[in-house]
Design an enzyme around this catalytic site. Structure first.
Site, PDB file in Angstrom:
ATOM      1  N   CYS A  84      26.079 -15.096  12.339  1.00  0.00           N
ATOM      2  CA  CYS A  84      26.461 -13.764  12.812  1.00  0.00           C
ATOM      3  C   CYS A  84      27.453 -13.050  11.887  1.00  0.00           C
ATOM      4  O   CYS A  84      27.214 -11.915  11.475  1.00  0.00           O
ATOM      5  CB  CYS A  84      27.078 -13.859  14.212  1.00  0.00           C
ATOM      6  SG  CYS A  84      25.994 -14.563  15.467  1.00  0.00           S
ATOM      7  N   HIS A 144      30.847  -9.055  14.199  1.00  0.00           N
ATOM      8  CA  HIS A 144      30.958 -10.316  14.921  1.00  0.00           C
ATOM      9  C   HIS A 144      32.064 -10.220  15.970  1.00  0.00           C
ATOM     10  O   HIS A 144      33.131  -9.669  15.722  1.00  0.00           O
ATOM     11  CB  HIS A 144      31.270 -11.472  13.975  1.00  0.00           C
ATOM     12  CG  HIS A 144      31.194 -12.808  14.642  1.00  0.00           C
ATOM     13  ND1 HIS A 144      32.302 -13.508  15.029  1.00  0.00           N
ATOM     14  CD2 HIS A 144      30.129 -13.552  15.019  1.00  0.00           C
ATOM     15  CE1 HIS A 144      31.923 -14.636  15.610  1.00  0.00           C
ATOM     16  NE2 HIS A 144      30.620 -14.684  15.613  1.00  0.00           N
TER      17      HIS A 144
END
Length: 518
Positions: A84, A144
Site C-alpha cells: 500500500c 496509506h
C-alpha cells in the site's frame, strides 16, 4: 486527442480543438475543465467480474462492471509496488518508488514520504490540481492510512486538500469488527495464527450489522453528498475504499452470496517455489492449510470484494443523479493485487502477476472507446500524466509515467514494458530488493542482492509455474528486459554465476537448495 473527443460533449470537443491548435490555456484557467472522481479500492485483485480472474467462480461486482461498460478497461495494468504505502506515494507524487527510495512497506504517521530527497519539492497529483484552480476533496484511504481499532495513522498532506473526510489526520472512520467467536473459532490454532496471534488483525468472518455500520459506507456517504452539491470550481474528488483489505469482515448478506460448498480454490502447484524466490510467506499458507481455512478465506475475500462493489455503486448512482454526470472523468484503480493461495501465498508482497496486476478503469464522458479493452501493459504510474493530459494542462517534468490518452483513443496503441519493485525486509537476515518487468508476453524479475532472475512466458505459462530465465533459448529476451531496468535504474548491475542458494543444471533448470515441500 481529437479522435478521443469527437463524440464528446461540447466543452470536451472545444478543449480538444484548443489542444490540437496548440492554443494552451493558462494553467489556472479552469473554465470548461472536467471534474475528476478518483476511486481507489484497496487490495482488489483481478477477480472482479469484468476481469474474471478466478476461473470457475463468479465474483459479483455488478457496479464496477457497470463502470467498466462505460470505460476503457486496461486488462494488463500493474502496480509500481505490491504494498500500500510505496504504491500510493509513487502514484500520487508521480515518481516511481524504486527511484525515490520509498520502497519501505510503511513509514508511520504523517506524510513521511516527503522526507525522501526525491519527493521533497514535487507537486502531488491533488496538489497539482489545487494549484491549477481545482477544488480538492478527499475521503478514506488514498494515501496509506490505518483506522481504529488499529493505531490510527494517515500519510495525507493536509495543505493539499480543501477538505478531507473524516480528517486528513485520521483518514478513515472507525471500523467495527466481527464477533470474537467468529474470527477466532475454537477449532483453529489462534495462538500461532499469522498477524499477531489471538489478538491480531488477520481475521475473517461475517459481521452481524447492516452496511450503514461499516466505515466504507460513511466514506461513500460523504463522497455522494459532495457529488450532489453545486461547486463553483471543477473538483478533484478522491474516494478511498478500505475493503477488500483485510480483515475480511463484512456484513452477513455478502457471505450469503458465496456458500462454502460453492467455493472454488485456486489451483496450487505443490513445488511452485522450487525454482523461484522464497518470499518468506510460505508459513502463512501452511497455517491456512493445516487449519483448514482456505475455503473460508476465499469466501471472505469474495464477500469483501462484493461489499466494496456495493459502495462503489453508491458513488456511481450519486454521480448519475447529479449535475456533474456529463462532465466528470471517473477513474477506478486498486493499489495492488492479492494472492489467495497461488505460489504459496496469501495476501500480496510479491513480484508475481497475482500481486502486481490490478483493475484499472478510465471513463471519459462521451468517449468513443467506452467498453473497449486495452491489453497493452500499463502502470498505475500513468494515472497522474493521464489526468493532467485529459484536463488540458501541461504535465510536470518530474513524472515517470506516460499519458494513456493514446490508448484511450486506440487501445491497440503499443506501450513500453512496465516496472514493479519491492523491498523484502529481513529476508534471511538481509534486505533483498526485487524488480519485475512486465511486457506483453513476459514477466522478468531480478533480485540483485542474491543474483536471482526469473522469467515467465505468459503466452504458454499464465500461472508462472516454470522459471525459464536460465534456458539459453531466452538469452535475448532476458537482455531486452534487463535493458528496461537499466533505463530506469542506471546503477543496477548483474553478475555471473548461479544465484545465491540455488543451482542451475546444464538444461537451464534452476532449483533452490534444500527446498522443502508441504
Amino acid at each position: 486527442m481529437r479522435k478521443l473527443y469527437l463524440n464528446c460533449l461540447p466543452f470536451f470537443a472545444a478543449l480538444s480543438l484548443l489542444l490540437f491548435n496548440n492554443c494552451k490555456a493558462p494553467q489556472k484557467n479552469t473554465e470548461g475543465k472536467p471534474n475528476i472522481l478518483f476511486i481507489a479500492v484497496d487490495d482488489m485483485n483481478d477477480w472482479a467480474g469484468f476481469l474474471s480472474g478466478h476461473a470457475g467462480m463468479k465474483i459479483h461486482t455488478p457496479n464496477i462492471d457497470r463502470l467498466a461498460a462505460s470505460s476503457m478497461v486496461f486488462t494488463n495494468a500493474h502496480t509500481p509496488a505490491p504494498a500500500c504505502a510505496p504504491t500510493r506515494a509513487a502514484i500520487l507524487t508521480g515518481i516511481h518508488h524504486a527511484r525515490s527510495g520509498t520502497q519501505n512497506v510503511y513509514w508511520g504517521d504523517g506524510p513521511k514520504w516527503r522526507e525522501f530527497d526525491a519527493l521533497k519539492e514535487v507537486p502531488t497529483l491533488e496538489q497539482f490540481f489545487k494549484k491549477n484552480g481545482y477544488k480538492t476533496l478527499g475521503a478514506g484511504k488514498i494515501y496509506h492510512s490505518q483506522a481504529p481499532p488499529w493505531a490510527p495513522t494517515s500519510q495525507v498532506e493536509p495543505a493539499n486538500w480543501d477538505f478531507y473526510y473524516p480528517s486528513p489526520y485520521i483518514s478513515h472512520p472507525y471500523q467495527i469488527r466481527a464477533p470474537d467467536e467468529v474470527i477466532y473459532p475454537e477449532d483453529v490454532d489462534n495462538e500461532n495464527r499469522p498477524g499477531g496471534g489471538a489478538d491480531g488483525w488477520w481475521t475473517w468472518g461475517a459481521i452481524p450489522v447492516p452496511d450503514e455500520k461499516m466505515a466504507d459506507y460513511h466514506v461513500a456517504d460523504w463522497v455522494s453528498y459532495q457529488l450532489g452539491q453545486n461547486h463553483e470550481k471543477p473538483f478533484f474528488l478522491a474516494a478511498g475504499m478500505w475493503k477488500p483489505h483485510d480483515p475480511w469482515e463484512v456484513p452477513q448478506k455478502y457471505f450469503d452470496m458465496y456458500p462454502l460448498e460453492n467455493i472454488v480454490l485456486p489451483e496450487r502447484k505443490k513445488d511452485d517455489l522450487e525454482d523461484a524466490f522464497d518470499h518468506g510467506r510460505r508459513w502463512i499458507m501452511k497455517w491456512v492449510l493445516d487449519n483448514k481455512q482456505w475455503e473460508k478465506i476465499i469466501q471472505s475475500y469474495a464477500a469483501s470484494i462484493t461489499f466494496s462493489d456495493a459502495m462503489v455503486g453508491r458513488l456511481l448512482d450519486a454521480l448519475e443523479k447529479s449535475e456533474h454526470a456529463d462532465n466528470t472523468i471517473v477513474v477506478l484503480w486498486s493499489d495492488h493485487g492479492m494472492h489467495m493461495g497461488e505460489k504459496d501465498n496469501i495476501e500480496k508482497f510479491t513480484l508475481w502477476e497475482r500481486s502486481t496486476r490490478v483493475p484499472l478503469l478510465i471513463s471519459v464522458p462521451g468517449m468513443a472507446s467506452a467498453g473497449m479493452r486495452c491489453e497493452q501493459p500499463v502502470s498505475l504510474m500513468d494515472l497522474y500524466p493521464t489526468l493532467v493530459d485529459l484536463s488540458g494542462f501541461e504535465p510536470p517534468s518530474h513524472l515517470d509515467g506516460k499519458s494513456l490518452v493514446p490508448q484511450l483513443e486506440n487501445p491497440e496503441t503499443k506501450t513500453a514494458p512496465v516496472i514493479s519493485s519491492y523491498q523484502f525486509p529481513n529476508h534471511k537476515e538481509q534486505t533483498v530488493s526485487g524488480h519485475a518487468v512486465r511486457s506483453m508476453r513476459y514477466r522478468y524479475i531480478y533480485y540483485p542482492e542474491i543474483n536471482l532472475e526469473e522469467l515467465y512466458d505468459h503466452e504458454n505459462d499464465p500461472d508462472e509455474w516454470e522459471n525459464i530465465a536460465y534456458k539459453k533459448a531466452h538469452t535475448q529476451v532476458i537482455e531486452e528486459h534487463r535493458n528496461v531496468l537499466r533505463d530506469m535504474l542506471p546503477q543496477i548491475t548483474w553478475k555471473d554465476g548461479p544465484p545465491d542458494g540455488y543451482s542451475v543444471d546444464g538444461n537451464g533448470r534452476v532449483k533452490k537448495d534444500s527446498f522443502e515441500s508441504f
